[in-house]
Scaffold this motif. Structure first.
Motif, short mmCIF file in Angstrom:
data_model
loop_
_atom_site.label_atom_id
_atom_site.label_comp_id
_atom_site.label_asym_id
_atom_site.label_seq_id
_atom_site.Cartn_x
_atom_site.Cartn_y
_atom_site.Cartn_z
N ASN A 82 41.78 53.87 41.81
CA ASN A 82 41.19 54.55 42.96
C ASN A 82 41.81 55.91 43.25
O ASN A 82 41.49 56.55 44.25
N GLY A 117 38.57 58.63 42.71
CA GLY A 117 37.83 57.89 41.70
C GLY A 117 37.77 58.58 40.35
O GLY A 117 37.15 58.05 39.42
N HIS A 124 29.93 48.70 36.28
CA HIS A 124 29.64 50.03 36.81
C HIS A 124 29.90 51.07 35.74
O HIS A 124 30.88 50.97 34.99
N GLY A 128 31.46 57.48 40.60
CA GLY A 128 31.85 56.41 41.50
C GLY A 128 31.13 56.44 42.82
O GLY A 128 30.31 57.30 43.11
N HIS A 173 33.80 51.87 43.42
CA HIS A 173 33.95 52.12 41.99
C HIS A 173 34.41 53.56 41.75
O HIS A 173 33.99 54.48 42.45
N GLY A 174 35.23 53.73 40.71
CA GLY A 174 35.56 55.06 40.22
C GLY A 174 34.68 55.41 39.04
O GLY A 174 33.81 54.64 38.62
#
Length: 376
Positions: free
Chosen positions: A89, A93, A111, A115, A133-134
């Motif tokens: 994180n 991201g 994913h 992000g 999400h990154g």
């Protein structure tokens, strides 16, 4: 097998050497210095001169790649960072960019692309209403479990094989498994990548997958041509209009170059596969990538032509550039129920010599034409 120009049976080869490793083979190593310290790897080497490194602790992705001593996989300068150094994180991201290095960096498993925060109510855990999400997900920084590494004989044919699995899991979250198999013929000039992603969990789980295949100098150089059967280009980064560098023919490295990304809609060949290639301007050398169009229908071309970073990325993808939230909104997200899986097949082939590069260019152009410049 063709070994150094001689056609040999297994028996004839064994008469001439007490160890296959004298001409080709599989070797397990542990990287031992700097940010790479502790990363397990498997080195594959064919009698034709193809060398590829499988980074077990980097999601079984591909690191160093050479042909007859000449590199074709990109090296960014990041090194093959130990996953323990990764901060998912961090940097808004974008910390994935500190792990971007080598021939293949995979994105996924739930994913890909940029992000953001998306709903997570499918996991039924009240404190976790969303998940963050990154860039390109968590897969890159997950160590793999090595299941197989060695030579597999079938009569007089020998295949170098690495097989392993990577599990991406969280309590009250996703539980996805990637099973990856990498094969090279002992006398071969191509790498075959077989991936299966399945849902070990009991909740309906999103699945996105992308291959960031990175090629560097000397495959990429001034005059290197990107060859692809393009129906249309459905999206371009703003930098394309601002810089005006052709998507098709690469220039020399440029200081301060801003990455250019194109999403091309490709035409599949008669066997249902997408085919693209990078061919040097003198036609002496190149690489071709092919994959199943049905499982990875989308494709991005990444031009990172900045001095010191010089590379072109060829990126088969399950989803469009608009990403995770858009795929959920428009119904194109892949959802895996418990026990469901998706399978992927990809080949990376070395094009050695003008005859081979010309034949490959002609074969791709028979599938569909290709616009000049950025007029796709």
């Amino acid at each position: 097998m063709n070994v150094f120009g001689d056609e040999l049976s297994m028996a004839a080869l064994r008469e001439r050497t007490g160890d296959l490793a004298s001409v080709a083979g599989v070797r397990e190593v542990v990287l031992g210095n700097g940010v790479e310290r502790g990363v397990r790897a498997v080195q594959l080497r064919t009698a034709a001169g193809l060398e590829v490194e499988v980074l077990v602790d980097r999601a079984l992705d591909l690191g160093v790649a050479r042909y007859r001593g000449v590199p074709f996989g990109w090296r960014s300068g990041n090194g093959f960072r130990h996953p323990g150094l990764h901060e998912h994180n961090d940097e808004g991201g974008l910390s994935w960019l500190r792990a971007l290095d080598g021939l293949l960096v995979s994105g996924g498993l739930d994913h890909t692309l940029f992000g953001g925060e998306v709903a997570a109510e499918q996991y039924g855990y009240p404190p976790k209403q969303t998940v963050s999400h990154g860039l390109h997900g968590r897969l890159t920084a997950i160590p793999g479990r090595l299941l197989e590494a060695g030579e597999v004989w079938d009569g007089d044919r020998c295949t170098l094989r690495v097989r392993g699995e990577v599990v991406q899991a969280a309590s009250f979250g996703e539980h996805l498994r990637l099973t990856r198999t990498i094969e090279l013929d002992v006398d071969g000039r191509e790498l075959r990548l077989y991936d299966v992603v399945d849902n070990l969990g009991f909740e309906r789980t999103p699945h996105m997958f992308l291959y960031h295949l990175n090629f560097g100098w000397p495959v990429v150089d001034a005059g290197t041509e990107f060859v692809a059967p393009i129906a249309e280009t459905v999206w371009r980064s703003d930098s394309v209009a601002e810089q005006g560098v052709s998507y098709r023919v690469q220039p020399d490295p440029k200081p301060g170059f801003v990455e250019q990304v194109h999403e091309h809609r490709l035409v599949a060949d008669a066997e249902g596969r997408h085919r693209v290639a990078l061919i040097r301007g003198d036609s002496t050398f190149g690489v071709e990538v092919t994959w199943d169009a049905a499982t990875m229908p989308c494709f991005f071309e990444w031009q990172n032509l900045r001095s010191g970073q010089y590379a072109v990325g060829l990126e088969p993808s399950t989803h469009h550039v608009s990403g995770d939230a858009a795929a959920r909104s428009d119904g194109t997200m892949t959802w895996l129920e418990h026990g469901e899986s998706r399978a992927y097949r990809t080949t990376i082939r070395i094009l050695d010599g003008a005859e081979t590069t010309t034949a490959t260019r002609d074969a791709i152009r028979r599938v569909a034409g290709q616009p000049e410049g950025n007029d796709a």
